[in-house]
Design an enzyme around this catalytic site. Sequence first.
Site, PDB file in Angstrom:
ATOM      1  N   GLU A 121       0.834  -1.206   0.000  1.00 39.10           N
ATOM      2  CA  GLU A 121       0.000   0.000   0.000  1.00 39.10           C
ATOM      3  C   GLU A 121       0.869   1.257   0.000  1.00 39.10           C
ATOM      4  O   GLU A 121       1.889   1.307   0.690  1.00 39.10           O
ATOM      5  CB  GLU A 121      -0.864  -0.019   1.263  1.00 39.10           C
ATOM      6  CG  GLU A 121      -1.694   1.217   1.476  1.00 39.10           C
ATOM      7  CD  GLU A 121      -2.317   1.247   2.865  1.00 39.10           C
ATOM      8  OE1 GLU A 121      -3.514   1.573   2.955  1.00 39.10           O
ATOM      9  OE2 GLU A 121      -1.612   0.961   3.857  1.00 39.10           O
ATOM     10  N   HIS A 170       2.478   4.629   1.037  1.00 40.74           N
ATOM     11  CA  HIS A 170       2.692   5.350   2.294  1.00 40.74           C
ATOM     12  C   HIS A 170       3.398   6.669   1.983  1.00 40.74           C
ATOM     13  O   HIS A 170       4.540   6.897   2.380  1.00 40.74           O
ATOM     14  CB  HIS A 170       3.518   4.508   3.278  1.00 40.74           C
ATOM     15  CG  HIS A 170       2.729   3.436   3.954  1.00 40.74           C
ATOM     16  ND1 HIS A 170       2.372   2.269   3.322  1.00 40.74           N
ATOM     17  CD2 HIS A 170       2.201   3.364   5.212  1.00 40.74           C
ATOM     18  CE1 HIS A 170       1.675   1.516   4.161  1.00 40.74           C
ATOM     19  NE2 HIS A 170       1.548   2.153   5.305  1.00 40.74           N
ATOM     20  N   ASP A 199       3.755  -1.637   6.289  1.00 42.79           N
ATOM     21  CA  ASP A 199       3.013  -2.333   7.339  1.00 42.79           C
ATOM     22  C   ASP A 199       3.581  -3.724   7.610  1.00 42.79           C
ATOM     23  O   ASP A 199       3.728  -4.138   8.769  1.00 42.79           O
ATOM     24  CB  ASP A 199       1.533  -2.446   6.958  1.00 42.79           C
ATOM     25  CG  ASP A 199       0.871  -1.091   6.810  1.00 42.79           C
ATOM     26  OD1 ASP A 199       1.323  -0.133   7.456  1.00 42.79           O
ATOM     27  OD2 ASP A 199      -0.103  -0.984   6.046  1.00 42.79           O
ATOM     28  N   HIS A 232      -1.445  -3.229   9.608  1.00 43.49           N
ATOM     29  CA  HIS A 232      -2.247  -2.521   8.609  1.00 43.49           C
ATOM     30  C   HIS A 232      -3.629  -2.328   9.218  1.00 43.49           C
ATOM     31  O   HIS A 232      -4.302  -3.303   9.562  1.00 43.49           O
ATOM     32  CB  HIS A 232      -2.327  -3.318   7.308  1.00 43.49           C
ATOM     33  CG  HIS A 232      -3.213  -2.695   6.279  1.00 43.49           C
ATOM     34  ND1 HIS A 232      -3.038  -1.405   5.834  1.00 43.49           N
ATOM     35  CD2 HIS A 232      -4.304  -3.174   5.617  1.00 43.49           C
ATOM     36  CE1 HIS A 232      -3.968  -1.120   4.935  1.00 43.49           C
ATOM     37  NE2 HIS A 232      -4.753  -2.169   4.799  1.00 43.49           N
ATOM     38  N   GLU A 262      -6.567  -0.576   8.199  1.00 45.14           N
ATOM     39  CA  GLU A 262      -7.821  -0.309   7.500  1.00 45.14           C
ATOM     40  C   GLU A 262      -8.932  -1.133   8.175  1.00 45.14           C
ATOM     41  O   GLU A 262      -8.754  -2.336   8.415  1.00 45.14           O
ATOM     42  CB  GLU A 262      -7.669  -0.694   6.026  1.00 45.14           C
ATOM     43  CG  GLU A 262      -8.744  -0.142   5.136  1.00 45.14           C
ATOM     44  CD  GLU A 262      -8.316  -0.128   3.668  1.00 45.14           C
ATOM     45  OE1 GLU A 262      -9.126  -0.513   2.835  1.00 45.14           O
ATOM     46  OE2 GLU A 262      -7.154   0.293   3.379  1.00 45.14           O
ATOM     47  N   HIS A 322      -0.845   7.894   8.953  1.00 47.69           N
ATOM     48  CA  HIS A 322      -0.545   6.996   7.836  1.00 47.69           C
ATOM     49  C   HIS A 322       0.645   7.539   7.048  1.00 47.69           C
ATOM     50  O   HIS A 322       0.546   8.583   6.388  1.00 47.69           O
ATOM     51  CB  HIS A 322      -1.743   6.846   6.906  1.00 47.69           C
ATOM     52  CG  HIS A 322      -1.453   5.905   5.775  1.00 47.69           C
ATOM     53  ND1 HIS A 322      -1.528   4.540   5.913  1.00 47.69           N
ATOM     54  CD2 HIS A 322      -1.052   6.135   4.500  1.00 47.69           C
ATOM     55  CE1 HIS A 322      -1.189   3.974   4.781  1.00 47.69           C
ATOM     56  NE2 HIS A 322      -0.882   4.918   3.904  1.00 47.69           N
ATOM     57  N   GLU A 355       4.880   5.875  11.544  1.00 49.35           N
ATOM     58  CA  GLU A 355       5.290   4.768  10.682  1.00 49.35           C
ATOM     59  C   GLU A 355       6.649   5.009  10.039  1.00 49.35           C
ATOM     60  O   GLU A 355       7.458   4.074   9.909  1.00 49.35           O
ATOM     61  CB  GLU A 355       4.232   4.521   9.609  1.00 49.35           C
ATOM     62  CG  GLU A 355       2.959   3.908  10.150  1.00 49.35           C
ATOM     63  CD  GLU A 355       1.994   3.491   9.056  1.00 49.35           C
ATOM     64  OE1 GLU A 355       1.371   2.426   9.212  1.00 49.35           O
ATOM     65  OE2 GLU A 355       1.855   4.231   8.051  1.00 49.35           O
TER      66      GLU A 355
END
Length: 249
Positions: free
Chosen positions: A34, A36, A45, A121, A123, A163, A168
């Site tokens: 994904e 970032h 992640d 992760h 979501e 995010h 992160e």
Amino acid sequence: MTGFAFAELTSPQVGELLTAARRPVLLLPVGSVEPHGPHGPLRTDELISTGVCERAARRLAGDPELRVLVLPALAYGVTRYSAAFPGAVSISEDTLCGLVTDVCQSLVDGGFRHIVVVNNHLEPEHVAAIRRAVAAAGVGYLDILRRANAERLTEEFRSASCHGGRYETSLVLADRPDLVDTGVMARLPEVHVDMAAEIRAGRTDFVAMGMDRAYCGAPAEATPDEGQSTFDKLTEMLVEVIREVAGRR
């Protein structure tokens, strides 16, 4: 990860785990592919999940009762919110739930009853699928969204604007700094988006939330030291779950 990787053992060596004096505990890292932000790797992640698992295995390497090993990571997840950006790879909730359930159940059927899933992760649909899977398989789960766990993490994490931000990015800098484009990172302005509030309002993609570069938070403030501190806290949480799961009969 020599010495802690389950898949680097031979079949006879795995068989010996089942009769050894030290109780085997297997850790399953889960992540996503994904975007970032323009600075962070797609595997952020999964990298964090794997890094926490490896650190917990090293921390418990000398434990006289437990032998902690890390399974190959499941790198794909439910990642629809980032679909507008190149690099997003999503699977369905049922696929994720089935995959995690099947992997864990196969291991349980093979005699490995003590398993902990580690996911970073967040979501909501992805998290819900993971929770269904661990319940179905009867295995442990490091749930960093539980209030007691979230309160131990950084201010940015607790703000839900994190995010590809400071939280992160610091973790990636602590583990794989070569994967962060630090030149780009240093020029990124802070973008405050309360993702939890946006999701409650019904917005289910980054662009609609105001994340037009696939990040929120303050990545320019990220440091390896903060990342290492956060890894230490996540590792402490995971060790606690490991001991809890290992104590079950």
